[in-house]
Motif scaffolding. Structure first.
Motif, PDB file in Angstrom:
ATOM      1  N   ASP A   1       0.815  -1.212   0.000  1.00 56.11           N
ATOM      2  CA  ASP A   1       0.000   0.000   0.000  1.00 56.11           C
ATOM      3  C   ASP A   1       0.851   1.266   0.000  1.00 56.11           C
ATOM      4  OD1 ASP A   1      -2.271  -1.540   0.029  1.00 56.11           O
ATOM      5  OD2 ASP A   1      -2.565  -1.413   2.205  1.00 56.11           O
TER       6      ASP A   1
ATOM      7  N   GLN B   1      -7.418   2.329  -4.234  1.00 56.83           N
ATOM      8  CA  GLN B   1      -8.120   2.374  -2.957  1.00 56.83           C
ATOM      9  C   GLN B   1      -7.166   2.923  -1.901  1.00 56.83           C
ATOM     10  OE1 GLN B   1      -9.585  -1.566  -2.106  1.00 56.83           O
ATOM     11  NE2 GLN B   1     -11.237  -1.417  -3.620  1.00 56.83           N
ATOM     12  N   CYS B   2      -7.540   4.027  -1.296  1.00 58.77           N
ATOM     13  CA  CYS B   2      -6.671   4.658  -0.309  1.00 58.77           C
ATOM     14  C   CYS B   2      -6.467   3.738   0.892  1.00 58.77           C
ATOM     15  CB  CYS B   2      -7.265   5.986   0.155  1.00 58.77           C
ATOM     16  SG  CYS B   2      -7.084   7.305  -1.069  1.00 58.77           S
ATOM     17  N   SER B   3      -5.280   3.825   1.480  1.00 55.97           N
ATOM     18  CA  SER B   3      -4.937   3.043   2.672  1.00 55.97           C
ATOM     19  C   SER B   3      -4.547   4.011   3.779  1.00 55.97           C
ATOM     20  CB  SER B   3      -3.767   2.110   2.352  1.00 55.97           C
ATOM     21  OG  SER B   3      -2.586   2.881   2.132  1.00 55.97           O
ATOM     22  N   SER B   4      -4.032   3.480   4.860  1.00 49.97           N
ATOM     23  CA  SER B   4      -3.603   4.329   5.981  1.00 49.97           C
ATOM     24  C   SER B   4      -2.397   5.179   5.609  1.00 49.97           C
ATOM     25  CB  SER B   4      -3.255   3.452   7.190  1.00 49.97           C
ATOM     26  OG  SER B   4      -2.216   2.526   6.865  1.00 49.97           O
ATOM     27  N   TYR B   5      -1.691   4.818   4.533  1.00 57.51           N
ATOM     28  CA  TYR B   5      -0.562   5.621   4.086  1.00 57.51           C
ATOM     29  C   TYR B   5      -1.009   6.875   3.340  1.00 57.51           C
ATOM     30  CZ  TYR B   5       2.367   1.549   5.153  1.00 57.51           C
ATOM     31  OH  TYR B   5       2.996   0.515   5.787  1.00 57.51           O
TER      32      TYR B   5
END
Length: 538
Positions: free
Chosen positions: A409, A472-476
């Protein structure tokens, strides 16, 4: 309209500040930073020509004949050896037996009378100097007298006490003793700063460069980078080497503008300091290599062979050599798209690293254009790309058609960040490279842009829209980062690198082919080493 010469682009520009922001100028700056041949050309073209040096000599002859001073000292940049080609503003210090430090204006008036009717045309008189012209040269003529050096050094304000010319003689003597590479760095800094900062005393730059450490290799470009990094830190004390109690930059008013300009340039060239800086093992740091004629790997549009550095700091280390599948090329310009994409990728990655987000830092392997050591049957010298071997676990992280490897990610976040950071003008993708214990090292990145300015793998705005459809966006990722508002599926998702050719897309393969290499047997040289070889052969 007043025109200014850009030494990096070799053109006259009417609005230098606008020119600095232009893509054409930024491309040439990147070529200077990455390509040895381009850097060598900029340096050579910044040095005064023989014709210009002869004009200065003839000017001195006229002054000596008409004034008959005790001594004539070319001072300023021409005397120090830091003058730029096309410079027309020169300083001369004239040592006069009749000089009166209490009445310097009297000496200026006497000097004007002596030059009356000569080829040196007097423009106007000031308290300490005479403004004049010799053909197209603009002259500052400073009269002075003989004075004990130690007495001059201890004076509180010798410039205001009629000894400005004597001080210039001392500065010229000190700076002129610098090594040639330092003088070339000063020239580059002068050419760089003049495009954006109206007035920056050359003495500030000369003293700054005089104090730089000696680089192990690539002295001129490394010195230029070190000087920019020094300027990027803000106002600093520049100690006068003749009078150590004096700060020559104390009255300089444009430190903020210089600092901002230096930071922008370092970011553009991927020369950011600190945790965002590129480690040395990502650079070739060598001058020769051997490699196999048979490719070890096959990329989307290049063949890749394993090689070994044979001369330089990295002698014995492994490298890779790349050439186009379509055949040999004989101009470094053929690799412009690759080098510009790598430079922009380094700039983006540096900013991403500086954000101090979770995860390992990400770096971009630094490729250079090298030559084959021997010409082909027609006497042509083939150009190839050379970069250090990536020895970590090799992985394809994403592609330029929406593929995203599971569990990486951070790389997807870097691609998303690139769009936000460049305000929608670029998207860094097709990320592949090595996983090390302390960092990632990427190679052959793709930059996609709305205008498709980065070559065949740049799928344009359609590629950007396609990326955001699948991303898809992640925590990063950061929720404030911008996205394309027209995201939609436009391409078949595949792991390999895809190319736009004639209005159609050639989709990449699902994997990377490879095979064992033969023993290295082909020799390469850097551009700089090749030029030395040619000079020895002439």
């Amino acid at each position: 309209m007043s025109l200014k010469w850009c030494y990096f682009c070799q053109i006259n520009v009417s609005d230098s500040r606008e020119h600095v922001a232009a893509r054409f100028h930024q491309q040439n700056m990147l070529k200077f930073a990455i390509d040895d041949e381009s850097a060598d050309k900029v340096v050579r073209n910044a040095r005064p020509s023989e014709d210009e040096r002869q004009k200065v000599t003839r000017c001195i002859d006229v002054i000596q004949r008409k004034v008959q001073p005790t001594e004539v000292h070319p001072s300023g940049s021409i005397g120090k050896g830091t003058a730029l080609k096309r410079s027309h503003d020169f300083d001369f210090v004239l040592v006069l037996g009749s000089f009166d430090s209490q009445n310097p204006k009297g000496s200026v008036t006497w000097l004007a009378e002596r030059l009356r009717g000569s080829e040196v045309y007097v423009h106007h008189k000031e308290k300490h100097l005479l403004k004049a012209y010799y053909r197209e040269l603009e002259l500052d003529l400073l009269p002075t007298g003989h004075i004990d050096v130690e007495r001059l050094r201890k004076m509180c304000e010798p410039e205001k006490n009629g000894w400005r010319g004597a001080i210039q003689i001392q500065h010229t003597s000190i700076i002129s003793q610098m090594a040639q590479w330092r003088k070339d760095v000063v020239r580059l800094l002068k050419a760089w700063v003049a495009l954006k900062i109206a007035k920056m005393p050359g003495l500030i730059l000369e003293i700054l460069v005089r104090e730089l450490p000696i680089p192990n290799s690539d002295k001129i470009r490394t010195g230029f980078r070190l000087a920019l990094q020094q300027l990027s830190r803000g106002k600093t004390k520049i100690v006068d080497p003749f009078r150590e109690q004096r700060d020559v930059a104390e009255d300089f008013e444009y430190w903020h503008e210089v600092t901002e300009y230096a930071n922008d340039t370092l970011s553009l060239l991927g020369w950011v300091e600190g945790s965002a800086a590129q480690p040395n093992h990502l650079r070739n740091c060598a001058s020769k290599a051997t490699f196999s004629q048979s490719p070890s790997w096959h990329g989307a549009h290049k063949q890749v062979a394993r090689g070994t550095y044979t001369e330089g700091a990295r002698c014995g280390d492994e490298c890779v050599v790349k050439w186009f599948k379509t055949g040999a090329v004989y101009s470094a310009a053929n690799f412009d798209d690759d080098l510009r994409a790598c430079a922009e990728a380094r700039r983006i990655a540096a900013q991403f690293n500086q954000a101090k987000r979770p995860g390992l830092p990400i770096y971009i392997n630094e490729a250079q254009v090298w030559h084959r050591a021997d010409p082909d049957a027609y006497g042509r010298i083939e150009k190839l790309l050379v970069e250090p071997m990536i020895k970590g676990i090799y992985k394809k992280f994403n592609s330029n058609t929406g593929f995203q490897a599971s569990g990486y990610d951070l790389m997807a976040a870097l691609s998303h960040f690139s769009y936000h950071f460049t305000r929608g003008s670029a998207l860094l993708c097709d990320l592949q490279g090595g996983c090390y214990h302390d960092c990632y090292v990427l190679t052959d990145p793709v930059i996609m842009s709305p205008s498709q300015k980065y070559g065949a793998t740049d799928l344009g705005q359609d590629g950007i829209d396609n990326f955001f459809f699948y991303h898809q966006c992640s925590s990063y990722c950061d929720s404030t980062w911008s996205r394309s508002h027209t995201a939609r599926p436009l391409f078949q998702v595949c792991e390999g690198t895809s190319m736009a050719c004639g209005g159609e897309v050639q989709y990449g393969s699902s994997g990377v082919q490879s095979r064992r290499h033969a023993n290295p047997n082909i020799q390469l040289r850097t551009v700089e080493e090749e030029n030395d070889h040619r000079r020895q052969s002439d």
